[in-house]
Design an enzyme around this catalytic site. Sequence first.
Site, PDB file in Angstrom:
ATOM      1  N   PHE A  92      76.098  24.290  14.654  1.00 48.02           N
ATOM      2  CA  PHE A  92      75.627  25.454  13.901  1.00 48.02           C
ATOM      3  C   PHE A  92      75.300  25.129  12.444  1.00 48.02           C
ATOM      4  O   PHE A  92      75.528  25.947  11.546  1.00 48.02           O
ATOM      5  CB  PHE A  92      76.659  26.589  13.977  1.00 48.02           C
ATOM      6  CG  PHE A  92      77.329  26.682  15.312  1.00 48.02           C
ATOM      7  CD1 PHE A  92      76.628  27.147  16.412  1.00 48.02           C
ATOM      8  CD2 PHE A  92      78.631  26.247  15.495  1.00 48.02           C
ATOM      9  CE1 PHE A  92      77.218  27.205  17.663  1.00 48.02           C
ATOM     10  CE2 PHE A  92      79.227  26.287  16.745  1.00 48.02           C
ATOM     11  CZ  PHE A  92      78.523  26.767  17.837  1.00 48.02           C
ATOM     12  N   CYS A  93      74.779  23.912  12.214  1.00 47.82           N
ATOM     13  CA  CYS A  93      74.410  23.479  10.855  1.00 47.82           C
ATOM     14  C   CYS A  93      75.588  23.584   9.901  1.00 47.82           C
ATOM     15  O   CYS A  93      75.421  23.956   8.730  1.00 47.82           O
ATOM     16  CB  CYS A  93      73.223  24.297  10.330  1.00 47.82           C
ATOM     17  SG  CYS A  93      71.714  24.079  11.274  1.00 47.82           S
ATOM     18  N   ASN A  94      76.783  23.292  10.395  1.00 42.00           N
ATOM     19  CA  ASN A  94      77.980  23.316   9.556  1.00 42.00           C
ATOM     20  C   ASN A  94      78.879  22.155   9.980  1.00 42.00           C
ATOM     21  O   ASN A  94      79.907  22.341  10.630  1.00 42.00           O
ATOM     22  CB  ASN A  94      78.709  24.652   9.702  1.00 42.00           C
ATOM     23  CG  ASN A  94      79.784  24.860   8.656  1.00 42.00           C
ATOM     24  OD1 ASN A  94      80.351  23.892   8.132  1.00 42.00           O
ATOM     25  ND2 ASN A  94      80.077  26.101   8.346  1.00 42.00           N
TER      26      ASN A  94
END
Length: 820
Positions: free
Chosen positions: A425-427
């Site tokens: 999740f781009c984290n």
Amino acid sequence: MPLHEGMEKESLNFNQLCTFESFEEVWNHYGYKSVFQDVIEREFSRIKGITYLDHAGTTLYPESLVREFYQDICTNVYGNPHSHNPSSRLTHDTVEHVRYRILQHFNTTPDEYSVIFTSGSTAALKLVAESFPWRPPTAAEPASQFCYLTDNHTSVVGIRGVISALGVVSLPVSPEEIEARAKDVDQSEGSSCQTPHLFCYPAQSNFSGRKYPLGYVRGIQARQLYPACDSKGRWFVLLDAASFASCSPLDLQEHSANFVPFSFYKMFGFPTGLGALLVRNDTAALLRKTYFGGGTAAAYLAGDNYYVPASNMSSRFEDGTVSFLDIIALNHSFDSLHTLTGGMDKIQLHTFGLTRYTYMLLSSLCHGNGQPVAQIYSDSEFENPSTQGAILNFNLMDCHGQMIGYSQVDKLASLFNIHLRTGCFCNTGACQLFLGITNQVVKSNLQAGHVCGDNIDLVDGRPTGSVRVSFGYMSTFQDCQNFLNFVADCFVEKPVKVDQDKLDRLKSNTSSKGSSQCLLTMLTNGKPDHIDEREHASTDLVVNQRGGKAITKDAKSHEKAQTLTNIYIYPIKSCAAFEVTDWPVGALGLLHDRGWMVVNGNRVCLNQKREPRLCLIHPQIYLPSNTLLLQASGMNAICVPLKNHSEPPQSHRVCQNMVCGDRVETVDCGDEAASWLSEFLGQPCRLIRQSPDFSRDMKKGHEKEVSSTALSLVNEAQYLIVNRASVDLLQRHITNRQESSDDHQPLDTQTLISRFRANLVISGKEPFEEDDWSHLIIGNTHFQVAGRCGRCQMIGVDQSTGAKTKEPLLSLSAYRKGKG
């Protein structure tokens, strides 16, 4: 046979838990004022048979939003806002109104924040990175620091790429360090150091849904929290609200971050490709911008290195033409959100309840051998909506405790028409923390062929990512039920079991009473839910202050033979005149003059240039009965009270509007007047009036030596006068022009006077002698002349029919040119 009986018994237990009745036992905030199921069927019929659980990716838009937007752009002509023609002015005013709605949504004002439209939150973050005044180290002061929480989106961490060559220190901070390493600092210590530092953190983690304390904003700014407490200089806070703003209210009065980026599709589902950066105005002067595009310059030279940026903050940073149709769509997005839900407080309670319920059952769900089904990644047990958002992140495990790859979960979910999201999740920071992935493992996984966004979900039996379900304001209990049944049917080794002890403990951790208390605090910190209906000043008080009486028709001026022949008030801006023989003078001019205005469906002020038929609406004021009467041909007259004490307070009744470039605070006058105006004008309209608590001042250049500069909804000054002698001369000039043309439409003097829409008509000696007046006295009331009126386009509307004509504008322009 005994095993089969046991399976039925355990399945029945889980099915009993997975019911709406069990949900109501732990949470009583479900849905909104209207019948929730009716809203779902009416507005979201397209998702019938779909369980949509990716609202953190983008939420869904209601069908009425698109219909209203389509009707809007099919009815109105919106031009490029950088032009000045009528369609462009309509666009400009609508866009400016949307800016005010955005600020109002976050409980702040244009005096405190500026709205810069971007293509999304990522573009907003990039804008901050490129314009923040980073400083390299000097002999006297340290270098700037870019500090960020490790639980940040990729787009925040990516700021490192901008600063890497500037000598700026980049410092990742774990969530535990902020408070654990805080210390008391003497505020005077290092106060002379002006090095700017930037700290970035998410209001809500897009990975786990954890809500970080909004109090961190002031704590960092005041150097009371780590890392600010360890470094001298000026500390600024970027609060990433992209995930938070979708389901939670954000009060920027209480938590005034310097920069707040977000994307609108996460809030409304439509429009996409549009976001904004809110910048605190006291921070704006620090920003430095190198590139300049169309609309951003006050002046520049093509052949020399000379450039002066636009003074307006938004204009300076919005390169080129903004996506104005998408911005206009936001008007309908805000309308739909409030109409369907009643506001962010209610959305927060609804979505948190669904998330908490899903967490309770999923975390208690077990295989037949007693092994837990899910590994949930969270710092809390979903006790309170102030600390946990509407996101649930997890991985599933088989009966032997082995992880099930997220790709397998995703593929099976698709077969059941369940829409969720998998990966990191781009984290990466949060993913590493919760999954125990070291830096070396990330590098090794890359060498093994795993990159962000692919389907390699397990490497050496260890997960590379996880599964995320997230809820939106239109999510239903059925969505929870479908998802939980899907997990039980596809991934639980039968018989299905529930850890009853854990479930009972989770039930006792919180109740819906605690969430109501949180809501009360938010409402208390928000705007007041009622408005004091006091007038700006009572008539008697104003008359006494001026030392005279109300203005009376036929009053003589001093020293000369000019006579006041007519008094007109215009209760509703751009509507027909109401002639009186005498009238009280208020603090804003003639009492109730231009106290109301008509706005279109986008809350943009309508005038006769946009809607000529406004002149066919005849308002009249009756002071004894305290009413405003609206009349028009073919319509039944209606009465609107001058004061609205009897109306229940409604949060949406107070709004911001534009009048001649000025921001004014207004109050809605109710649905009856809105329906009447909409029917007559053939488009959605509302009647609004200037808020009695709002003060609008005369523009600079007009206010010199003027004792009273407060304005109503007038264009430039409190009063407008016209000289009959000047109109007579103009009438003769028009007649001479028309006699030499085929288009002969004679205009008498009184018709011309009505075109100029003056408050005071004076019978003077010489034409245009008023151009040289500095002041005049009517009775005992003194008036200061502010200058000529510049709104000549309005006089091209026939006040008796609403038809647009070329006269008297052509003749007046020719006369002025010849005179000059």
